[in-house]
Design a protein around this motif. Structure first.
Motif, short mmCIF file in Angstrom:
data_model
loop_
_atom_site.label_atom_id
_atom_site.label_comp_id
_atom_site.label_asym_id
_atom_site.label_seq_id
_atom_site.Cartn_x
_atom_site.Cartn_y
_atom_site.Cartn_z
N LEU B 81 0.83 -1.22 0.00
CA LEU B 81 0.00 0.00 0.00
C LEU B 81 0.86 1.27 0.00
O LEU B 81 0.56 2.24 -0.70
N GLU B 82 1.94 1.26 0.79
CA GLU B 82 2.83 2.43 0.81
C GLU B 82 3.36 2.71 -0.60
O GLU B 82 3.38 3.85 -1.05
N ASN B 83 3.80 1.65 -1.28
CA ASN B 83 4.31 1.83 -2.65
C ASN B 83 3.23 2.38 -3.57
O ASN B 83 3.48 3.29 -4.36
N ALA B 84 2.03 1.79 -3.46
CA ALA B 84 0.94 2.23 -4.35
C ALA B 84 0.61 3.71 -4.10
O ALA B 84 0.41 4.48 -5.04
N MET B 85 0.57 4.09 -2.84
CA MET B 85 0.23 5.49 -2.50
C MET B 85 1.32 6.44 -3.01
O MET B 85 1.03 7.54 -3.47
N LYS B 86 2.58 6.00 -2.89
CA LYS B 86 3.69 6.88 -3.30
C LYS B 86 3.74 7.06 -4.81
O LYS B 86 4.01 8.14 -5.31
N TYR B 87 3.50 5.97 -5.54
CA TYR B 87 3.76 6.00 -6.98
C TYR B 87 2.51 6.09 -7.83
O TYR B 87 2.60 6.08 -9.06
N HIS B 88 1.35 6.18 -7.22
CA HIS B 88 0.11 6.28 -7.98
C HIS B 88 0.10 7.53 -8.85
O HIS B 88 0.48 8.61 -8.41
N GLN B 89 -0.34 7.35 -10.08
CA GLN B 89 -0.48 8.51 -10.98
C GLN B 89 -1.80 9.22 -10.65
O GLN B 89 -2.88 8.64 -10.82
N PRO B 90 -1.73 10.44 -10.15
CA PRO B 90 -2.93 11.05 -9.57
C PRO B 90 -3.96 11.54 -10.59
O PRO B 90 -5.11 11.70 -10.26
N ASP B 91 -3.55 11.76 -11.84
CA ASP B 91 -4.49 12.41 -12.78
C ASP B 91 -5.27 11.43 -13.64
O ASP B 91 -5.80 11.80 -14.69
N VAL B 92 -5.33 10.16 -13.28
CA VAL B 92 -6.18 9.23 -14.02
C VAL B 92 -7.20 8.61 -13.07
O VAL B 92 -6.96 8.52 -11.87
N GLU B 93 -8.31 8.20 -13.63
CA GLU B 93 -9.38 7.66 -12.78
C GLU B 93 -9.16 6.17 -12.53
O GLU B 93 -9.92 5.33 -12.99
N ILE B 94 -8.09 5.88 -11.85
CA ILE B 94 -7.80 4.49 -11.46
C ILE B 94 -7.69 4.48 -9.94
O ILE B 94 -6.85 5.19 -9.38
N PRO B 95 -8.56 3.74 -9.25
CA PRO B 95 -8.44 3.70 -7.79
C PRO B 95 -7.26 2.84 -7.35
O PRO B 95 -6.79 1.99 -8.12
N ILE B 115 -0.19 3.98 -13.01
CA ILE B 115 1.13 4.58 -13.27
C ILE B 115 1.23 4.96 -14.75
O ILE B 115 0.48 4.44 -15.58
N SER B 116 2.17 5.82 -15.05
CA SER B 116 2.39 6.18 -16.45
C SER B 116 3.12 5.03 -17.14
O SER B 116 3.75 4.18 -16.48
N VAL B 117 3.05 5.03 -18.48
CA VAL B 117 3.74 3.98 -19.23
C VAL B 117 5.25 4.03 -18.98
O VAL B 117 5.92 3.00 -18.88
N VAL B 118 5.78 5.26 -18.80
CA VAL B 118 7.22 5.42 -18.53
C VAL B 118 7.58 4.79 -17.18
O VAL B 118 8.56 4.01 -17.07
N GLN B 119 6.79 5.09 -16.16
CA GLN B 119 7.03 4.50 -14.83
C GLN B 119 6.91 2.98 -14.90
O GLN B 119 7.69 2.25 -14.28
N ALA B 120 5.92 2.51 -15.66
CA ALA B 120 5.71 1.06 -15.79
C ALA B 120 6.96 0.41 -16.39
O ALA B 120 7.38 -0.66 -15.95
N GLY B 121 7.57 1.08 -17.37
CA GLY B 121 8.79 0.55 -17.98
C GLY B 121 9.90 0.40 -16.96
O GLY B 121 10.60 -0.62 -16.93
N ARG B 122 10.06 1.42 -16.10
CA ARG B 122 11.12 1.36 -15.08
C ARG B 122 10.84 0.23 -14.08
O ARG B 122 11.75 -0.48 -13.65
N TYR B 123 9.57 0.11 -13.71
CA TYR B 123 9.19 -0.92 -12.74
C TYR B 123 9.45 -2.32 -13.33
O TYR B 123 9.96 -3.21 -12.64
N LYS B 124 9.12 -2.49 -14.62
CA LYS B 124 9.36 -3.79 -15.27
C LYS B 124 10.85 -4.12 -15.27
O LYS B 124 11.24 -5.27 -15.06
N GLU B 125 11.67 -3.11 -15.51
CA GLU B 125 13.13 -3.33 -15.49
C GLU B 125 13.58 -3.84 -14.13
O GLU B 125 14.38 -4.76 -14.01
N PHE B 126 13.04 -3.20 -13.08
CA PHE B 126 13.39 -3.62 -11.72
C PHE B 126 12.95 -5.07 -11.48
O PHE B 126 13.69 -5.88 -10.92
N VAL B 127 11.73 -5.38 -11.93
CA VAL B 127 11.19 -6.73 -11.73
C VAL B 127 12.07 -7.77 -12.43
O VAL B 127 12.39 -8.82 -11.86
#
Lengths: 100, 202
Positions: B81-95, B115-127
């Motif tokens: 939850l902490e991660n989701a709250m920190k990295y959530h993209q605020p300007d889209v209607e995704i809860p 998250i934005s597509v750019v953030q998603a790319g970084r997260y995938k790299e980490f994964v």
């Protein structure tokens, strides 16, 4: 600073600054919020040589940012005395204990 | 672009199980004032699972196991939850959603956020980096470097502790937003096996 507290936690310096007592649940949001606690730990640990007790018996919860803060505080003392290999093993053990 | 991508063995929902979902619309209040909800929600989920983990009249070993699982669920839920709250993209209607599932042999905690597509790319790299290495080694290395770390490094530490300290298995799902092509929903799922719990059932 002798006492830092929030809604769910309290950290106190006791026994003439030789014991740091942690109580409650520490779930602060990151490095910035943990900075005052890390500063308190650093001040205590760089003090005169002697036994320093971190009393975690009443610490119910510690998030990963808190684990990082605590390991930074501990490594400060160890880096100057034992070197990084010992530091690694202690961090590992510390984390394992806190996880339970 | 694929509409859905999974990394790891993303779990299918069990056909018959107990589950619970909480959803937050994070645009309604600033992060700092919403932060306490992470702990409250995580504590609630940890308490909730204890109902399904019998202690057989107070046998100490079972009681200890129940406490351990309660703590584990609370820790995992709080970190995700902490991660989701920190990295959530605020300007889209995704809860932001947290979902708890109880099956006979495992517990699943999943958290999703936008998250934005750019953030998603970084997260995938980490994964992908995580899947190639040993979580325990990565954790120690990151802790060594954490003095000079950014928030994102610290956040990854949370995921590493979930794997390394709690023996949970992490999997990920990325879904493209149906109308906003620059946004995605990422779901991080932690599966906690219950094999070692005598008498546990959901």
């Amino acid at each position: 600073l002798k006492n830092i507290h929030g809604e769910s936690f309290e950290i106190r310096l006791e026994e003439e600054n030789s014991t740091v007592l942690f109580k409650g649940a520490l779930r602060l949001s990151g490095t910035e919020d943990y900075a005052p606690i890390l500063d308190m730990l650093k001040e205590t640990l760089i003090g005169p040589p002697g036994l320093i007790v971190l009393d975690l018996r009443e610490l119910d919860f510690l998030n990963s940012s808190g684990i990082t803060m605590l390991s930074l505080g501990l490594s400060l003392k160890l880096v100057t005395t034992q070197g990084s290999t010992f530091r690694c093993s202690l961090l590992s053990r510390c984390r394992g204990t806190l996880a339970r | 672009m694929m509409m859905r991508e999974t990394l790891g063995n993303y779990p299918q929902r069990a056909s018959e199980c107990e589950y619970l979902t909480l959803a937050f619309s994070p645009t309604s209040a600033p992060l700092r004032s919403r932060w306490r909800n992470n702990g409250l929600s995580a504590d609630f989920l940890g308490d909730y699972v204890t109902t399904f983990l019998p202690t057989d009249g107070g046998i100490t070993a079972l009681k200890n196991k129940q406490n351990e699982i309660k703590h584990t669920v609370t820790y995992i839920a709080n970190e995700l939850l902490e991660n989701a709250m920190k990295y959530h993209q605020p300007d889209v209607e995704i809860p932001i959603r947290i979902h708890l599932e109880l099956a006979s042999d495992h517990i699943t905690v999943s958290v999703s956020n936008g998250i934005s597509v750019v953030q998603a790319g970084r997260y995938k790299e980490f994964v992908e980096h995580l899947q190639e290495g040993d979580a325990g080694d990565l954790l120690l290395r990151q802790q060594e470097e954490s003095a000079k770390s950014s928030e994102s490094t610290v956040s990854c530490l949370g995921l590493l502790t979930i794997i390394s300290d709690y023996d949970a298995k992490l999997d990920w799902r990325f879904d493209v937003h149906p109308t906003q092509s620059g946004s995605m929903t990422v779901t991080t799922s932690a599966v906690l096996p219950l094999k070692t719990v005598p008498g546990a059932s959901a």
